[in-house]
Structure formats: structure tokens, C-alpha cells
Design a protein around this motif. Sequence first.
Motif, PDB file in Angstrom:
ATOM      1  N   PHE A 184      43.337  34.363  30.452  1.00 20.02           N
ATOM      2  CA  PHE A 184      44.512  34.622  29.888  1.00 20.02           C
ATOM      3  C   PHE A 184      45.689  33.875  30.541  1.00 20.02           C
ATOM      4  CE2 PHE A 184      42.073  37.421  27.130  1.00 20.02           C
ATOM      5  CZ  PHE A 184      42.950  37.460  25.944  1.00 20.02           C
ATOM      6  N   GLU A 185      45.708  33.995  32.092  1.00 20.56           N
ATOM      7  CA  GLU A 185      46.384  33.430  33.069  1.00 20.56           C
ATOM      8  C   GLU A 185      46.668  32.043  32.733  1.00 20.56           C
ATOM      9  OE1 GLU A 185      45.902  34.335  37.057  1.00 20.56           O
ATOM     10  OE2 GLU A 185      47.138  32.808  37.658  1.00 20.56           O
ATOM     11  N   SER A 186      45.287  31.418  32.529  1.00 21.64           N
ATOM     12  CA  SER A 186      45.494  29.837  32.548  1.00 21.64           C
ATOM     13  C   SER A 186      45.872  29.575  31.113  1.00 21.64           C
ATOM     14  CB  SER A 186      44.274  29.302  33.065  1.00 21.64           C
ATOM     15  OG  SER A 186      43.181  29.853  32.453  1.00 21.64           O
ATOM     16  N   GLU A 221      52.135  38.221  34.540  1.00 19.94           N
ATOM     17  CA  GLU A 221      52.622  38.493  36.026  1.00 19.94           C
ATOM     18  C   GLU A 221      52.263  37.299  36.918  1.00 19.94           C
ATOM     19  OE1 GLU A 221      53.529  42.936  36.346  1.00 19.94           O
ATOM     20  OE2 GLU A 221      51.804  42.102  37.360  1.00 19.94           O
ATOM     21  N   CYS A 222      50.875  36.851  36.625  1.00 19.65           N
ATOM     22  CA  CYS A 222      50.253  35.825  37.518  1.00 19.65           C
ATOM     23  C   CYS A 222      50.795  34.628  37.244  1.00 19.65           C
ATOM     24  CB  CYS A 222      48.832  35.872  38.001  1.00 19.65           C
ATOM     25  SG  CYS A 222      48.282  37.105  39.102  1.00 19.65           S
ATOM     26  N   THR A 223      50.778  34.207  35.888  1.00 19.73           N
ATOM     27  CA  THR A 223      51.140  33.080  35.111  1.00 19.73           C
ATOM     28  C   THR A 223      52.544  32.500  35.583  1.00 19.73           C
ATOM     29  OG1 THR A 223      49.781  33.576  33.222  1.00 19.73           O
ATOM     30  CG2 THR A 223      51.577  31.638  33.233  1.00 19.73           C
ATOM     31  N   PRO A 280      39.046  39.145  31.738  1.00 21.90           N
ATOM     32  CA  PRO A 280      40.083  38.464  30.879  1.00 21.90           C
ATOM     33  C   PRO A 280      41.132  37.799  31.797  1.00 21.90           C
ATOM     34  CG  PRO A 280      40.768  40.948  30.995  1.00 21.90           C
ATOM     35  CD  PRO A 280      39.231  40.932  31.566  1.00 21.90           C
ATOM     36  N   HIS A 281      41.425  38.209  33.137  1.00 20.66           N
ATOM     37  CA  HIS A 281      42.619  37.914  33.940  1.00 20.66           C
ATOM     38  C   HIS A 281      42.872  36.438  34.075  1.00 20.66           C
ATOM     39  CE1 HIS A 281      46.030  38.438  36.331  1.00 20.66           C
ATOM     40  NE2 HIS A 281      45.513  37.828  37.220  1.00 20.66           N
ATOM     41  N   HIS A 282      41.774  35.674  34.409  1.00 19.21           N
ATOM     42  CA  HIS A 282      42.204  34.398  34.709  1.00 19.21           C
ATOM     43  C   HIS A 282      42.089  33.534  33.689  1.00 19.21           C
ATOM     44  CE1 HIS A 282      40.600  34.636  39.087  1.00 19.21           C
ATOM     45  NE2 HIS A 282      42.084  35.067  39.021  1.00 19.21           N
ATOM     46  N   ILE A 330      46.891  26.598  46.745  1.00 19.33           N
ATOM     47  CA  ILE A 330      45.927  27.679  46.496  1.00 19.33           C
ATOM     48  C   ILE A 330      46.801  28.746  46.082  1.00 19.33           C
ATOM     49  CG2 ILE A 330      44.167  29.172  47.394  1.00 19.33           C
ATOM     50  CD1 ILE A 330      43.888  26.992  49.465  1.00 19.33           C
ATOM     51  N   TYR A 331      46.361  29.390  44.931  1.00 20.41           N
ATOM     52  CA  TYR A 331      46.832  30.468  44.263  1.00 20.41           C
ATOM     53  C   TYR A 331      45.675  31.635  44.373  1.00 20.41           C
ATOM     54  CZ  TYR A 331      49.495  34.003  41.502  1.00 20.41           C
ATOM     55  OH  TYR A 331      49.919  35.003  41.138  1.00 20.41           O
ATOM     56  N   VAL A 332      46.071  32.905  44.923  1.00 15.04           N
ATOM     57  CA  VAL A 332      44.976  34.027  44.758  1.00 15.04           C
ATOM     58  C   VAL A 332      45.574  35.026  44.192  1.00 15.04           C
ATOM     59  CG1 VAL A 332      45.302  34.244  47.301  1.00 15.04           C
ATOM     60  CG2 VAL A 332      43.208  35.213  46.250  1.00 15.04           C
ATOM     61  N   CYS A 333      44.988  35.616  43.435  1.00 21.23           N
ATOM     62  CA  CYS A 333      45.293  36.715  42.844  1.00 21.23           C
ATOM     63  C   CYS A 333      45.176  37.960  43.737  1.00 21.23           C
ATOM     64  CB  CYS A 333      44.440  37.346  41.563  1.00 21.23           C
ATOM     65  SG  CYS A 333      44.883  36.283  40.357  1.00 21.23           S
ATOM     66  N   GLY A 334      46.264  38.533  44.273  1.00 20.22           N
ATOM     67  CA  GLY A 334      46.459  39.669  45.086  1.00 20.22           C
ATOM     68  C   GLY A 334      46.176  40.939  44.683  1.00 20.22           C
TER      69      GLY A 334
HETATM   70 ZN   LIG Z   1      46.144  36.986  39.011  1.00 21.27          ZN
END
Ligand SMILES: [Zn+2]
Length: 373
Positions: free
Chosen positions: A239-241, A210-212, A235-237, A27-31
Motif C-alpha cells: 500500500f505504501e508504494s 505515514e510511511c508514504t 499490506p504495509h509496503h 535507503i528508507y527503512v520502516c522503523g
Molecule cells: Zn513503513
Amino acid sequence: MLPAPDPALPRLHLGGRALPVVGRARIYVCGVTPYDVTHLGHAATFVWVDAVDRVLRRLGVQVDVCRNVTDVDDVLTDAAQRAGQPYERFAAVQAFHFERDMAALSVRRPTHEPRAHTFVPQVVDLAAALVDSGAAYTAGGSVYLSGAPVVERARLGREEALALLQANNGRTDDPVKRDPLDQAVWQASSADEPAWPSPWGPGRPGWHAECTAMALSTFGPTVDLHAGGADLRFPHHAFESAQAEAVTGVVPFARTWLHVGTVQVGGEKMAKSTGNLVFVGDLVARSSGAVVRTMLLDRPARDAWDHTDADLEQAGVRLDALHSAAGRPGGTDAETRAVLEALADGVDVPRALDLATEAGGRAARDLIAVLAL
Ligand SMILES: [Zn+2]
């Protein structure tokens, strides 16, 4: 060696689909970006992830949770500058307050807690790989991911996407980009901004990158569940994925998403600029961590909701009823099983609470233990 899973236990369904896991669930969660005190909106995400984590464990699944700390971010740099402090020290103090609030809400410590500032070399690697793959290009000391394909995949119109980018510090007015939709994987820094060396000159990681980098470094090319607040969907998720998939070729990057509904106050999203922030510490002081937890979980996870003072009182009544029910003796396997099935079915806490309170005894005690209420 992992213990053998119990085939008699129900299997977790999320978003209406089964989430079969072989071995361990990732499980990854954006902190948080540690620039402010934890408000109820942040807490909702982390309490929900904690609930999914605990339900999976109760269902016999081994779980690894990765919750990052975005301690390299323009919002943070600005806040530290306003406070007249070096941003590293400013971020460390804010992170301490965050951990205190999470402990008050009985949120388990994540297995992995990567800090963005220690993953800068990985972001440089990611940026270089994205340039090689053709998904990104270099300009003016920065590396940009082409945004148009990401926006198309998110099924957004151009104007809608631009508005969301503007609301998320997406630098749509940056003249160096080929297209305002493009987002920095690596951002060139000026003299007064945090900077690390890179093949393109001094700069810093882009937020999505950073999250990627942290997710790929921690879990490899895919995660079982990716969670975050609903406002991170784009945009975050997106672009991250897109970055992860472009580099690894493994699609999808996330098997399932949990976007936790936005907490509003007076019909508006909680924001410093609106002056309607509700802080976790204040609510816990007025009631207890368990009551605030109950208030956050006793509703559909993905729905936005409007928080009022009455919610806390209602949650207190609900929790008292569960605790009284748990004091009744006895209980049947069927009752405990029914509560577990409600939890396995999309972590339906309202239904699990209804069933456990009505049945009382063992079913209620089991729910209290599973959800840490
Ligand atoms: Zn994130």
C-alpha cells in the motif's frame, strides 16, 4: 562536493542485481512503533540495514538512511491507554529504550529520523492528491485507497489478502468502506482517539500513508533501497508504494527491496500474544552487542530462522575466531579484496566471515571495521 568514487572497488549487488547509484544512495527503512521493548525481530531489520549502509560506504558510496518512528498508530494508542499514560509521553519513553538498544548493537544513527506525528499535514496532502487521482475515495470522514489493484499487483488471492489485512489491523470489518480490501489513507477519529483537523473532519493518518508521506517528503519520488521486516511486504509496503506511485507517477517507488527474514522462537513468529519475545537488552547483557550483531548477520538476510540459546554461543565462537585472526600480522590486497567482494555480493556476511577468518591479518581487520564487529 562528494569525493570521486573509486572505480577499482566492487559494486553492490542486492537480490541478484547490481544497484548502481549516482550521487547518494537513499535507503528508507520502516522503523518501530514505539509501544514495546525492542525484540530480536525488530533488531534484525535495523542491524541488516546498518550492514548494507556500512558496506556501501566502504565501497565508496555516500548513503542517506531514513528510519521513521511510527508514533501515531492505533496499536500505540491502545498500549498507552492500557498503561494509563498520554500517548505522546508513552511513545517518547519507548523511543528512548529503542535508541539505547540500537546503540548497544552499534547501529549508526540514521541521517533522517522523521516522526509520524510531525508529518500529519503531508498525509492530508497525500490523501487529497490520491482522491484527485481517482485512486482513493472519501467516505464517513475517512479517505480510503482502493485495495483490489494493490492486492492484484501483490499477486495475492482475495482470501489470503484479507487474512493478512486482519492480522495487521487492516479493519476489514469497517462498514464504511466499499470493499474490505480498501485501506485508510486518512482515518476518521472518535472522541477518545488522537485527532488532527482535515478537509474531511477530525482524523488521523493511516499507517501505510505515514510511511508514504515521510519517504516522499525526505527523498522525493523514489528510493534506491526500501527495507523492512518480511512481514511488512503486505499490506504495509504494497500500500505504501501503491500510494507513492499513484501520486508521483514515478514507477517503481523503490528500486530494490530488502525484506529481512522473520525471527522465530519455537517455530513461531515472535509476538507478545505468543509470549515468546526475546529482548535485545537481555541478549546484550548475557554476551555483548558485537556477539548479537554477529548472530543476526551470520546468515542469509532474507531467510526466516528459528532462534535458540545456542545461536548466541555459536556467534561468540565465530567472533572470537575473527578477532584472533585479526591479530595475525600482514595480509594481502587480494585477501582484503575477496572479503569485500563477498560483502558486495548481496552482503554475504557468512562468506565474508569465512574468508576473513581464514586469511587473517588485514582482511580480518577490514571486515571488523566495515561491519563494526
Ligand atoms: Zn513503513
